[in-house]
Write a protein that holds these residues in place. Structure first.
Motif, short mmCIF file in Angstrom:
data_model
loop_
_atom_site.label_atom_id
_atom_site.label_comp_id
_atom_site.label_asym_id
_atom_site.label_seq_id
_atom_site.Cartn_x
_atom_site.Cartn_y
_atom_site.Cartn_z
N PHE A 1 0.76 -1.18 0.08
CA PHE A 1 0.03 0.03 -0.08
C PHE A 1 0.96 1.21 -0.07
O PHE A 1 1.81 1.08 0.77
N LEU A 2 0.42 2.28 -0.89
CA LEU A 2 1.23 3.56 -0.88
C LEU A 2 0.21 4.27 0.54
O LEU A 2 -0.79 4.40 0.32
N LEU B 1 4.33 1.77 1.49
CA LEU B 1 5.43 2.80 0.87
C LEU B 1 5.11 4.08 1.17
O LEU B 1 4.10 4.49 1.32
N TYR B 2 6.36 4.80 1.24
CA TYR B 2 6.03 6.10 1.68
C TYR B 2 7.12 6.84 0.88
O TYR B 2 7.95 6.21 0.52
N GLN C 1 -8.86 -0.46 8.14
CA GLN C 1 -9.30 -1.68 8.05
C GLN C 1 -8.88 -2.52 6.89
O GLN C 1 -8.30 -3.63 7.01
N PRO C 2 -8.38 -1.79 5.60
CA PRO C 2 -7.59 -2.40 4.54
C PRO C 2 -6.38 -2.92 4.81
O PRO C 2 -6.11 -4.16 4.62
N LEU C 3 -5.70 -2.20 5.83
CA LEU C 3 -4.34 -2.85 6.47
C LEU C 3 -4.61 -3.92 7.32
O LEU C 3 -3.78 -4.62 7.33
N GLY D 1 -2.82 -0.80 -3.30
CA GLY D 1 -3.88 0.20 -2.89
C GLY D 1 -3.21 1.34 -2.59
O GLY D 1 -2.08 1.30 -2.05
N TRP D 2 -3.78 2.37 -2.87
CA TRP D 2 -3.14 3.93 -2.50
C TRP D 2 -4.20 4.09 -1.46
O TRP D 2 -5.42 4.56 -1.78
N LEU D 3 -3.67 4.25 -0.11
CA LEU D 3 -4.62 4.63 0.98
C LEU D 3 -4.41 5.99 1.27
O LEU D 3 -3.76 6.50 2.51
#
Length: 118
Positions: free
Chosen positions: A20-21, A94-95, A80-82, A39-41
Motif C-alpha cells: 500500500f502507498l 510505501l512512503y 481496515q484495509p491494512l 492500493g493507495w490509501l
C-alpha cells in the motif's frame, strides 16, 4: 503475526506481501503504471494541515506522531484495509519521505502493531 514493513517508494526494492502507498500525495517522479501496489490509501495518511505543519522536521516528530495517532483514532475505519491484509500475510507500507526514521509510515506501522496487540 505477519510483519508490517515500511519501505521508501524510491528504493525500488521488491516489496513483500500486500503493498500500500500511504502518502496523501502521489510521489514525485513516479509514474502510476511503474509502481506495483495493491492500493493507495490516501485517507490513512496524515491530514494536509498536519503534514504541512510537520514539514519533515525531526524536532517536530514526537508531536507529529502524537497528533497523527489522534487522527487515526478519530477515524479507525481507514485502517481496515491494512488490518485485513495483515491478517492474511505481510504488508508493506510505501512512503516517499527522505527521512527513514521520521515519517508517517513509521508512526502508522507502530500504531498498527499496537492496535493488533490489543
Amino acid at each position: 503475526m505477519e510483519p508490517i514493513i515500511i519501505q521508501r517508494v524510491y528504493d525500488h526494492a521488491p516489496a513483500r506481501g500486500t503493498v500500500f502507498l500511504v502518502d496523501r500525495v502521489w510521489p514525485r517522479g513516479v509514474r502510476k503504471e511503474d509502481l506495483r501496489i495493491d492500493g493507495w490509501l490516501r485517507d490513512v495518511a496524515p491530514s494536509n494541515e498536519l503534514r504541512q505543519w510537520f514539514g519533515h522536521r525531526p524536532e517536530r516528530f514526537a508531536e507529529f506522531a502524537e497528533r497523527y495517532r489522534a487522527e487515526l483514532a478519530e477515524h479507525p475505519e481507514v485502517l481496515q484495509p491494512l488490518r485485513t491484509a495483515a491478517e492474511k500475510g505481510p504488508v508493506t507500507l510505501l512512503y516517499s519521505a527522505k527521512d527513514p526514521d521520521h515519517n508517517q509510515a513509521v508512526v502508522l506501522r507502530d500504531h498498527l502493531e499496537h492496535v493488533r496487540q490489543r
